[in-house]
Structure formats: C-alpha cells, structure tokens
Design a protein around this motif. Structure first.
Motif, mmCIF file in Angstrom:
data_model
loop_
_atom_site.group_PDB
_atom_site.id
_atom_site.type_symbol
_atom_site.label_atom_id
_atom_site.label_comp_id
_atom_site.label_asym_id
_atom_site.label_seq_id
_atom_site.Cartn_x
_atom_site.Cartn_y
_atom_site.Cartn_z
ATOM 1 N N LEU A 179 -5.536 49.290 -24.439
ATOM 2 C CA LEU A 179 -6.151 49.111 -25.748
ATOM 3 C C LEU A 179 -5.999 47.673 -26.218
ATOM 4 N N LEU A 180 -6.919 47.254 -27.019
ATOM 5 C CA LEU A 180 -6.852 45.957 -27.667
ATOM 6 C C LEU A 180 -6.913 46.228 -29.168
ATOM 7 N N HIS A 181 -5.807 46.026 -29.849
ATOM 8 C CA HIS A 181 -5.737 46.265 -31.287
ATOM 9 C C HIS A 181 -6.105 44.981 -32.023
ATOM 10 N N ILE A 182 -7.095 45.060 -32.873
ATOM 11 C CA ILE A 182 -7.465 43.925 -33.706
ATOM 12 C C ILE A 182 -6.664 44.060 -34.991
ATOM 13 N N ALA A 183 -5.703 43.174 -35.167
ATOM 14 C CA ALA A 183 -4.804 43.251 -36.313
ATOM 15 C C ALA A 183 -5.406 42.593 -37.544
ATOM 16 N N ASP A 184 -6.122 41.507 -37.369
ATOM 17 C CA ASP A 184 -6.655 40.755 -38.494
ATOM 18 C C ASP A 184 -7.857 39.942 -38.034
ATOM 19 N N LEU A 185 -8.883 39.935 -38.865
ATOM 20 C CA LEU A 185 -10.073 39.117 -38.626
ATOM 21 C C LEU A 185 -10.551 38.643 -39.975
ATOM 22 N N TYR A 212 -10.152 33.292 -38.195
ATOM 23 C CA TYR A 212 -9.187 33.641 -37.147
ATOM 24 C C TYR A 212 -9.275 35.132 -36.811
ATOM 25 N N LEU A 213 -8.817 35.453 -35.626
ATOM 26 C CA LEU A 213 -8.695 36.824 -35.138
ATOM 27 C C LEU A 213 -7.308 36.942 -34.523
ATOM 28 N N ILE A 214 -6.547 37.939 -34.944
ATOM 29 C CA ILE A 214 -5.226 38.214 -34.367
ATOM 30 C C ILE A 214 -5.317 39.563 -33.656
ATOM 31 N N TYR A 215 -4.857 39.632 -32.413
ATOM 32 C CA TYR A 215 -4.935 40.862 -31.640
ATOM 33 C C TYR A 215 -3.689 41.042 -30.785
ATOM 34 N N PHE A 227 1.652 38.873 -30.545
ATOM 35 C CA PHE A 227 0.201 38.908 -30.643
ATOM 36 C C PHE A 227 -0.394 37.632 -30.064
ATOM 37 N N SER A 228 -1.690 37.644 -29.899
ATOM 38 C CA SER A 228 -2.457 36.459 -29.509
ATOM 39 C C SER A 228 -3.517 36.243 -30.574
ATOM 40 N N GLY A 229 -4.167 35.115 -30.521
ATOM 41 C CA GLY A 229 -5.174 34.849 -31.537
ATOM 42 C C GLY A 229 -6.287 33.961 -31.047
ATOM 43 N N LEU A 230 -7.365 34.002 -31.804
ATOM 44 C CA LEU A 230 -8.509 33.123 -31.609
ATOM 45 C C LEU A 230 -8.804 32.474 -32.949
ATOM 46 N N VAL A 231 -9.387 31.298 -32.924
ATOM 47 C CA VAL A 231 -9.872 30.678 -34.147
ATOM 48 C C VAL A 231 -11.321 30.279 -33.955
#
Length: 130
Positions: A86-92, A71-74, A57-61
C-alpha cells in the motif's frame, strides 16, 4: 503566481521551511472546515521524522521558478488480507494561488511521480474537497 506547469521532484531537507509553511496553511484551511486537531507537523517535525537512517515517510514537492508551491507526504504499508503493498498518502497540499495548474495532480493514483522501484502499491488517503 504563474500558470506554468510545476516541476515535481523528491522533497529534500532543504525544503523544510517551505513545507512547514504550507503545512501551516493547510492546518488553517482544515480548521475552517471544522477540524479541531492539534496540528503538530512543521519544519522541525519534517526534518526529524522524514530523514535519517529510518525515515517515517517520503515526500514530493511541486515548484515553479524554484519556489515550492505544494507538497505530498506518503509512506508505505501492507495489507495482509489482500497481500498487497500500500501507498498511504498522508498529506497533499498546494498553495491556494498556485492551484489549477497541475501541481496537485501528480496523478497520485497512478503513482507516475513516485520514485521508481517502490513496488506495486494501492494508493490510500482521504481528500478534502475545496
């Protein structure tokens, strides 16, 4: 926490402890909603699976004054039937005291804060109301 707008940037390995703590807070919140999942994601899992030669995965903070407040994990996917990326948003998750200042609205649907050159994607994810 302040009401200033957060800075959104790519998540790094150095963010592991902050992301792990926010993930723990998110798990507590989800349990209050009745979720019985045995939540496993923490700083160590973030480092193990988010970095190296083939990250899962990748992430943003989001940060304010150098403090990670969300944070956002995708991760990427593909829909063969519709022939689209597709871009799956795993956690926000955004720390409760930092909400309402834009940290949880990097406009994930438009992808405006996602790294460039990722290709056209349709965001997917489930959201929990407050």
């Amino acid at each position: 926490m302040t009401t200033r707008h957060p800075k959104i940037r790519a998540a790094m390995a150095d963010d592991a402890e902050a992301i792990g703590e926010l993930a723990r807070q998110f798990a507590v919140y989800l349990r209050l909603l009745g979720d019985t999942t045995n939540f496993q994601f923490d700083a160590g899992i973030y480092l193990r699976d988010g970095f190296g030669p083939n990250p899962a995965f990748s992430g943003l903070v989001a940060e304010i004054d150098g403090q990670v407040i969300g944070y956002l994990i995708y991760y990427s996917g593909y829909d063969v039937d519709r022939a689209i990326k597709l871009l799956h948003i795993a956690d926000l998750y955004v720390h409760e005291k930092a909400r309402k200042n834009g940290a949880g609205r990097p406009d994930a649907r438009s992808g405006q804060y996602l790294p460039p050159k990722r290709g056209d994607r349709t965001p997917m994810g489930g959201f929990h109301p407050k």
